[in-house]
Each structure stands twice: as C-alpha cells, then as structure tokens.
Design a protein around this motif. Sequence first.
Motif, PDB file in Angstrom:
ATOM      1  N   TRP A 222       1.507  10.732   5.895  1.00  9.51           N
ATOM      2  CA  TRP A 222       2.756  10.073   6.270  1.00  9.51           C
ATOM      3  C   TRP A 222       2.521   8.950   7.274  1.00  9.51           C
ATOM      4  O   TRP A 222       3.290   7.989   7.332  1.00  9.51           O
ATOM      5  N   THR A 223       1.471   9.084   8.048  1.00 10.02           N
ATOM      6  CA  THR A 223       1.119   7.996   8.971  1.00 10.02           C
ATOM      7  C   THR A 223       0.719   6.749   8.187  1.00 10.02           C
ATOM      8  O   THR A 223       1.149   5.623   8.501  1.00 10.02           O
ATOM      9  N   ALA A 226       3.844   5.239   6.643  1.00 13.36           N
ATOM     10  CA  ALA A 226       4.651   4.484   7.605  1.00 13.36           C
ATOM     11  C   ALA A 226       4.044   3.099   7.830  1.00 13.36           C
ATOM     12  O   ALA A 226       4.761   2.082   7.860  1.00 13.36           O
ATOM     13  N   THR A 229       4.448   0.927   4.620  1.00 16.82           N
ATOM     14  CA  THR A 229       5.852   0.510   4.492  1.00 16.82           C
ATOM     15  C   THR A 229       6.162  -0.624   5.453  1.00 16.82           C
ATOM     16  O   THR A 229       6.812  -1.616   5.081  1.00 16.82           O
ATOM     17  N   THR A 256      10.259   0.959   1.004  1.00 17.39           N
ATOM     18  CA  THR A 256      10.070   2.393   1.230  1.00 17.39           C
ATOM     19  C   THR A 256       9.811   3.132  -0.074  1.00 17.39           C
ATOM     20  O   THR A 256       8.890   3.954  -0.181  1.00 17.39           O
TER      21      THR A 256
END
Length: 349
Positions: A222-223, A226, A229, A256
């Motif tokens: 998820w890092t 992020a 994105t 996203t």
Amino acid sequence: MKDVLSEKAMLRLLSPDGYYLYLGITKPKPTDSDPIHNLDADLVKKNYRRLSRLHHPDRPTGDADTFRVLNRAQKVLLNSKLRQQYDLLGLDLDDEEEEHDDDNDNKDGDRGDHDVDVGTEAKSSSNSDNVMTQIASVILASIFQIIVRTVMMGLVSIFLVRYRITLIPSLLFLIFIAYRIHSIAQQNNTAASSSDLMSPIMIGVGLVLMYRGRTLDDPWSWTFWAGETLVMIMFVYNSIPEKNTAMATIVAFASTLSTLWLRGNLFKYATLVGLEVFVAIIAALAFPIMEMILEQILKEKMRKIGEKVRAHSQRLEAYHSSQKQNSTTSSNMNIFGGKESNSASANLD
C-alpha cells in the motif's frame, strides 16, 4: 454601351454555371472514370483571351469588376478542386478579394492567359481542411501524449524507484526544478504559485514512497500504491491546461483506480501502452473513412441545393422573359392602336 456590355457579362458570369456559359464551355458530366470532370483547358484559355481583351480595364469597353470575375472564372475552370466545388452549386462562394491581386498582375491583355500553377493547386488543397481533419488531429495528438506519459510512468514505477542510484539523482533534479521555479518568480517580482512549487515536491514524495514500498518483502504494498498514485496524479494534473477543483477530483479518482490495477507491473504497463497504441491506430484509420463518408454526404446535399438554385434561376429567367415579351406586346398594341385612331380621325376629316 460599355455599362450595358459589362452588366450583361456580370449577370451571365454570376448566374448558376455562368463560368461555363459565358466562356462558351460545355459543362462536362461527371462519370465514374472521370471524377474531376476534365475539360478542354486550351479552349478555356482561348475563350478567356478573347473575352479578356474585351473587358480589360484599359480597353474602352473594359470594366475592372467584370475583368476580375472573368479572371476568377478562368482560374476556377482550370483548377480541378475549385471546379469540383463550383460544380456542386453552380456558384462560386469563395472570397473574391484575392482576385484583386491577380488583376495587378494581368494589366497587360496579352498576359490574360496565365496558367494555374502548382502553387494555386496546393493553396486550394490546403484550404480544403475541414472540421473532421482538425478533430482527428487533436484526438490523435492527445492519444500520443497519453502514450508518452504512460511510458514515462511505467519507467518510473518499474525501473527508476527500484534502485537508489537512480532515485537519488531524480530527487536532486526535482529539488533543482523547485528552486528554479522559486528563483524565476523572484526575478519577475511575482510570487510563485503553491501548485507550481508543490508539484516537484509531491512527485519526489511519491518516488520515495514507491522506493520504500519496493524495498519491502512484497514487491507491491500500500505504500508503493500511495506513491504511484501520487506521482500519476501529478503527472496527469500538470498536463491539463485549465486546472480546477473538479478536474483535480476526476484526475485523482481515475489515477487511484488505474494504480490499483497497474501495481507497478511491467506486463500491465506494456498491456496498457499496447491498448493505447491500438486505439491510436484505429483512430488514424477510422477518421479518414469517416471524413470521406461525411464529405460525400455534404457533397450530395450541396448538389441537391445546387439543382434547386439552378431551377430557381431558370424560373426567374422565364418570368423576366415573359414580362419583357408582354411589355413589348403591349407597346406594339399601343402603337398600332394609336395609328388606327389617327387614321380614323383623318377619314372623319
């Protein structure tokens, strides 16, 4: 005499198919094997030379406006593209102001037979660009810009943030860009906008997040998402001419969703680039076909309008002829009646 001659010539030239009629040229009928309606160019030049000597402004019977329209008629009939446009309506709707320049080059009656050169053909061809061509150019340019940005984003996500040796120079370059934006604003005595200053900084933050996400055990996290994105949002948003809150929201939402699918995967980026190239090829092939279809539809509509214009002109000519004939008949009857009345008066005397 001069005014009557010029008036008759102008009426004939400006009537439907008047260029053919006044120059004494039989209008060719369109055929499948001869789509541009070729005609006898030598006959056009011969008849033009004869009439130009009659209407040249330096001659006693000449008139500048009539000579200009006659010169235009010769140019249209000798140019295949201009003649195609003229044959649709039977009228010349192009701007005639450019013909004034031609008059200055044709003050000598012996030069009235100038040929329509390659430059004239190229000029008429360049003026034939229509709305569909412009739309196709804009759409294709936009697609190619998207392809370039996708490739750049793929290089950043897959290679640039994978190694520290490539990440650090990139961060230093972004810092330099932010410094240059600030220094240029100071030189111009203006305050740099926050969005311009924050753009390279936000991209740098995104690169760091992507690098940290790559260094974990899982190649995607998820890092990393992020950071990817954030970088994609800045890439897309900076390329938009008119920036506003609504556009920023749309860009953020689309970026996203895109990064959730891409996940820094080489195959997915390659697939996306291939899809965009395929769309560009389809657009490049489809727009010329659409343009041809639309052009044929417009030509057919213009041809029908031209038929109505010609029919209306014929009705007007028939009406004026009948009115003139009735007027002549009435005049003759009045004269004949006057003679009979004088004869009767003489007999009574």
